[in-house]
Design an enzyme around this catalytic site. Structure first.
Site, PDB file in Angstrom:
ATOM      1  N   ASP A  13       0.807  -1.222   0.000  1.00  0.00           N
ATOM      2  CA  ASP A  13       0.000   0.000   0.000  1.00  0.00           C
ATOM      3  C   ASP A  13       0.841   1.273   0.000  1.00  0.00           C
ATOM      4  OD1 ASP A  13      -2.244  -1.666   0.128  1.00  0.00           O
ATOM      5  OD2 ASP A  13      -2.180  -1.698   2.315  1.00  0.00           O
ATOM      6  N   LYS A  16       1.816   1.977  -5.154  1.00  0.00           N
ATOM      7  CA  LYS A  16       2.346   1.386  -6.389  1.00  0.00           C
ATOM      8  C   LYS A  16       1.422   1.639  -7.582  1.00  0.00           C
ATOM      9  CE  LYS A  16       2.363  -2.573  -4.283  1.00  0.00           C
ATOM     10  NZ  LYS A  16       2.064  -2.130  -2.920  1.00  0.00           N
ATOM     11  N   GLY A  40      -4.514  -4.437  -3.751  1.00  0.00           N
ATOM     12  CA  GLY A  40      -5.529  -3.410  -3.966  1.00  0.00           C
ATOM     13  C   GLY A  40      -4.793  -2.155  -4.381  1.00  0.00           C
ATOM     14  N   HIS A  41      -4.856  -1.843  -5.663  1.00  0.00           N
ATOM     15  CA  HIS A  41      -4.126  -0.694  -6.199  1.00  0.00           C
ATOM     16  C   HIS A  41      -5.129   0.373  -6.631  1.00  0.00           C
ATOM     17  CE1 HIS A  41      -0.504  -3.530  -7.196  1.00  0.00           C
ATOM     18  NE2 HIS A  41      -0.807  -3.481  -5.920  1.00  0.00           N
ATOM     19  N   GLN A 225       1.979  -6.112  -3.169  1.00  0.00           N
ATOM     20  CA  GLN A 225       2.451  -6.206  -1.772  1.00  0.00           C
ATOM     21  C   GLN A 225       3.723  -5.365  -1.583  1.00  0.00           C
ATOM     22  OE1 GLN A 225       1.475  -9.610  -3.306  1.00  0.00           O
ATOM     23  NE2 GLN A 225      -0.441  -8.676  -2.731  1.00  0.00           N
TER      24      GLN A 225
HETATM   25  P1  GDP Z   1      -0.741   0.219  -3.556  1.00  0.00           P
HETATM   26  O1  GDP Z   1      -1.329  -1.037  -3.021  1.00  0.00           O
HETATM   27  O2  GDP Z   1       0.725   0.319  -3.322  1.00  0.00           O
HETATM   28  O3  GDP Z   1      -1.100   0.482  -4.988  1.00  0.00           O
HETATM   29  O4  GDP Z   1      -1.388   1.401  -2.693  1.00  0.00           O
HETATM   30  P2  GDP Z   1      -2.952   1.561  -2.334  1.00  0.00           P
HETATM   31  O5  GDP Z   1      -3.637   2.046  -3.546  1.00  0.00           O
HETATM   32  O6  GDP Z   1      -3.461   0.362  -1.654  1.00  0.00           O
HETATM   33  O7  GDP Z   1      -2.851   2.663  -1.210  1.00  0.00           O
HETATM   34  C1  GDP Z   1      -2.310   3.914  -1.448  1.00  0.00           C
HETATM   35  C2  GDP Z   1      -3.390   4.972  -1.194  1.00  0.00           C
HETATM   36  O8  GDP Z   1      -2.794   6.236  -1.134  1.00  0.00           O
HETATM   37  C3  GDP Z   1      -4.414   5.048  -2.318  1.00  0.00           C
HETATM   38  O9  GDP Z   1      -5.654   5.398  -1.786  1.00  0.00           O
HETATM   39  C4  GDP Z   1      -3.876   6.163  -3.211  1.00  0.00           C
HETATM   40  O10 GDP Z   1      -4.900   6.837  -3.932  1.00  0.00           O
HETATM   41  C5  GDP Z   1      -3.274   7.081  -2.172  1.00  0.00           C
HETATM   42  N1  GDP Z   1      -2.094   7.844  -2.611  1.00  0.00           N
HETATM   43  C6  GDP Z   1      -1.125   7.491  -3.491  1.00  0.00           C
HETATM   44  N2  GDP Z   1      -0.173   8.457  -3.546  1.00  0.00           N
HETATM   45  C7  GDP Z   1      -0.561   9.425  -2.690  1.00  0.00           C
HETATM   46  C8  GDP Z   1       0.020  10.679  -2.272  1.00  0.00           C
HETATM   47  O11 GDP Z   1       1.098  11.061  -2.692  1.00  0.00           O
HETATM   48  N3  GDP Z   1      -0.674  11.390  -1.347  1.00  0.00           N
HETATM   49  C9  GDP Z   1      -1.861  10.966  -0.814  1.00  0.00           C
HETATM   50  N4  GDP Z   1      -2.455  11.726   0.082  1.00  0.00           N
HETATM   51  N5  GDP Z   1      -2.420   9.799  -1.191  1.00  0.00           N
HETATM   52  C10 GDP Z   1      -1.777   9.041  -2.100  1.00  0.00           C
HETATM   53  P1  IMO Z   2      -0.903  -4.234  -2.198  1.00  0.00           P
HETATM   54  O1  IMO Z   2      -0.474  -4.781  -3.537  1.00  0.00           O
HETATM   55  C1  IMO Z   2      -0.860  -4.636   2.117  1.00  0.00           C
HETATM   56  C2  IMO Z   2      -0.928  -8.683   3.739  1.00  0.00           C
HETATM   57  C3  IMO Z   2      -2.178  -9.138   4.481  1.00  0.00           C
HETATM   58  C4  IMO Z   2      -1.554 -10.076   5.479  1.00  0.00           C
HETATM   59  C5  IMO Z   2      -0.445 -10.754   4.679  1.00  0.00           C
HETATM   60  C6  IMO Z   2      -0.827 -12.107   4.092  1.00  0.00           C
HETATM   61  O2  IMO Z   2      -2.203  -3.531  -2.216  1.00  0.00           O
HETATM   62  O3  IMO Z   2       0.195  -3.454  -1.584  1.00  0.00           O
HETATM   63  P2  IMO Z   2      -2.346 -12.827   2.046  1.00  0.00           P
HETATM   64  O4  IMO Z   2      -3.804 -12.620   1.791  1.00  0.00           O
HETATM   65  O5  IMO Z   2      -1.455 -12.267   0.985  1.00  0.00           O
HETATM   66  O6  IMO Z   2      -1.997 -14.259   2.364  1.00  0.00           O
HETATM   67  O7  IMO Z   2      -2.063 -11.998   3.401  1.00  0.00           O
HETATM   68  O8  IMO Z   2      -0.126  -9.853   3.638  1.00  0.00           O
HETATM   69  N1  IMO Z   2      -1.164  -8.181   2.367  1.00  0.00           N
HETATM   70  C7  IMO Z   2      -1.096  -6.902   2.027  1.00  0.00           C
HETATM   71  N2  IMO Z   2      -0.895  -5.796   2.786  1.00  0.00           N
HETATM   72  N3  IMO Z   2      -0.978  -4.521   0.793  1.00  0.00           N
HETATM   73  C8  IMO Z   2      -1.159  -5.614   0.011  1.00  0.00           C
HETATM   74  O9  IMO Z   2      -1.162  -5.556  -1.330  1.00  0.00           O
HETATM   75  C9  IMO Z   2      -1.258  -6.866   0.634  1.00  0.00           C
HETATM   76  N4  IMO Z   2      -1.447  -8.129   0.187  1.00  0.00           N
HETATM   77  C10 IMO Z   2      -1.371  -8.926   1.259  1.00  0.00           C
HETATM   78  O10 IMO Z   2      -2.830  -8.061   5.096  1.00  0.00           O
HETATM   79  O11 IMO Z   2      -0.938  -9.348   6.508  1.00  0.00           O
HETATM   80 MG    MG Z   3      -2.882  -1.671  -1.781  1.00  0.00          MG
END
Ligand code: GDP
Ligand code: IMO
Ligand code: MG
Length: 431
Positions: A13, A16, A40-41, A225
């Site tokens: 998170d 990416k 979850g991107h 991840q």
């Molecule tokens: P990922 O799993 O690495 O793709 O990240 P996620 O999408 O799960 O979580 C990142 C969250 O931060 C998302 O809701 C993005 O929209 C948000 N985000 C990404 N870059 C920025 C930033 O520079 N500032 C803020 N405030 N939010 C951001």
């Molecule tokens: P993105 O791509 C954050 C965490 C779960 C748990 C552990 C194992 O959005 O960054 P799993 O279901 O993979 O066997 O769970 O890994 N986890 C993540 N945490 N971002 C993710 O993906 C994750 N995918 C799995 O919360 O701790």
């Molecule tokens: Mg994510």
């Protein structure tokens, strides 16, 4: 021509999806190489929000080729649903723009059931806090040589024999957990029903990527991840079940390691973690709440509250090493706006000794006491900044200190969820 691997350098998170979407304008092919729909991107484009789990974040841009490599585990029903929901948002997805590797192992309903049953049965302290999507059990079957793979969907007899191989193992396991035996006929039928929808995208990803590479096309590898969830280098056993680090981009797609020209580590300006496991800089106070609220730190997949803490330079220095990171993309700097002071963890103290890395034993990881350096905060807003010159001096100092401590330069800086609120320092494709 350069190929770039994007990896999460913390616990996932990091942002990416946003960065892959931004970089995809410079790429021809976007490839997922590990994980599954546990990812979850989130992408925000002109206020419109896209949430992707199994699909590469490049799909949204249009005109690019997206591929799902063999290192991924794929839930075919989820894939079909996700394609439908992204299409509803106006994105064009077709067999011309999406290819799924024929050797991708499938996530079946039995994997999700097993994942959730184990988590329910686990005692406090041994729960992993998985996403419950069957990722672990699906990878176990891959390594156990009993997966049903995409190509198996093309022939009924093959499919039946693959399912039988898997069920010999699973029914025994399920008996032990008090779960009902699998309904073999129903499982085979539902796989046959979904087969044509998945097979239309199936292809030899390894071959296509090698051809693209020879033709001088640019490939962007999208990690899911984060490196601290890596099965080998993460906080085991509180990890996911795949290799997350950059080396996996090669084995997870079928392209040689020489194809990787630049590794971009995605790094949040503070730290978050969702699920169980050690987290040395976790904050259980007002500052932690503030990071969570300002950063909207709730999981995209499960909606769980993410745990929050200060930036941990020890961990990021370590993950930059294990992935061979050439430059980082620092995200969510704007979330730190308005803090009087900001802390950075520069080392750990354990049993009277100073450590410059995270020890391997969980028991020691839990007892590591972070050693902090305190920096001045800034009261100005950095939200939406699109140039270095728009950043307050204290924010620039913070970024520079992070670069120094992790030993890696900032290539990109993100200042809001919006695609274009991104500052380019070094173009990973041109470096
Ligand atoms: P990922 O799993 O690495 O793709 O990240 P996620 O999408 O799960 O979580 C990142 C969250 O931060 C998302 O809701 C993005 O929209 C948000 N985000 C990404 N870059 C920025 C930033 O520079 N500032 C803020 N405030 N939010 C951001
Ligand atoms: P993105 O791509 C954050 C965490 C779960 C748990 C552990 C194992 O959005 O960054 P799993 O279901 O993979 O066997 O769970 O890994 N986890 C993540 N945490 N971002 C993710 O993906 C994750 N995918 C799995 O919360 O701790
Ligand atoms: Mg994510």
């Amino acid at each position: 021509m350069a190929n770039v691997v994007v990896v999460g350098a913390q616990w996932g998170d990091e942002g990416k999806g946003k960065i892959v979407d931004w970089l995809s304008s410079r790429a021809d092919v976007i490839a997922r190489f590990q994980g599954g729909h546990n990812a979850g991107h989130t992408l925000v484009i002109d206020g419109k929000v896209f949430k992707l789990n199994a699909l590469p974040s490049g799909v949204v841009r249009g005109g690019k080729m997206s591929v799902i490599g063999n290192g991924v585990v794929l839930d075919p029903w989820h894939l079909v649903k996700e394609i439908a929901s992204i299409r509803e948002q106006g994105v064009d997805i077709s067999p011309e723009t999406l290819m799924v590797a024929e050797n991708v192992p499938l996530i079946l309903p039995i994997h999700g059931e097993l994942d959730r049953a184990r988590e329910e049965a686990a005692s406090q302290g041994s729960k992993i806090g998985t996403t419950g999507r069957g990722i672990g059990p699906a990878y176990e079957d891959k390594v156990g040589r009993r997966s049903v793979r995409v190509a198996d969907l093309a022939d009924r007899a093959t499919l039946e024999s693959r399912v039988d191989r898997a069920l010999t193992h699973h029914d025994a396991l399920r008996r032990g957990l008090g779960l009902k035996p699998v309904d073999r006929e129903a499982l085979i039928q539902s796989l046959l029903d979904i087969a044509p929808e998945v097979l239309q995208y199936a292809g030899p990803v390894w071959k296509v990527l090698n051809e693209k590479r020879r033709a001088g096309k640019r490939i962007l590898f999208e990690g899911a991840q984060g490196a601290l969830l890596d099965i080998d280098f993460g906080t085991y056993p509180f990890v996911t079940s795949s290799n997350v680090i950059a080396g996996q981009a090669a084995t997870g797609t079928g392209i040689g390691p020489g194809a990787i020209d630049f590794v971009l580590g995605i790094v949040k300006a503070y730290t978050t973690r969702v699920g169980e496991g050690p987290f040395p800089t976790e904050l259980d106070d007002e500052n932690g709440n503030r990071l969570g609220t300002r950063g909207r730190e709730f999981g995209t997949v499960t909606g769980r509250k993410r745990r929050c803490g200060w930036f941990d330079a020890v961990l990021v220095r370590q993950t930059c090493a294990t992935s061979g990171v050439n430059g980082i993309s620092l995200t969510k700097l704007d979330v730190l706006d308005g803090f009087d002071t900001i802390r950075i963890c520069t080392g750990y103290e354990l049993d009277g000794e100073m450590l410059d890395h995270l020890p391997i034993a969980t028991e020691q990881q839990i007892r590591c006491v972070p050693v902090y350096e305190e920096m001045e905060g800034w009261s100005e807003s950095t939200e939406g900044a699109r140039s270095w010159n728009d950043l307050p001096g204290a924010a620039v100092k913070y970024v520079r200190r992070i670069e120094e401590l992790i030993g890696c330069p900032v290539a990109l800086l993100s200042t809001s969820p919006e695609r274009d609120d991104t500052i380019l320092v070094t173009d990973p494709f041109e470096d």
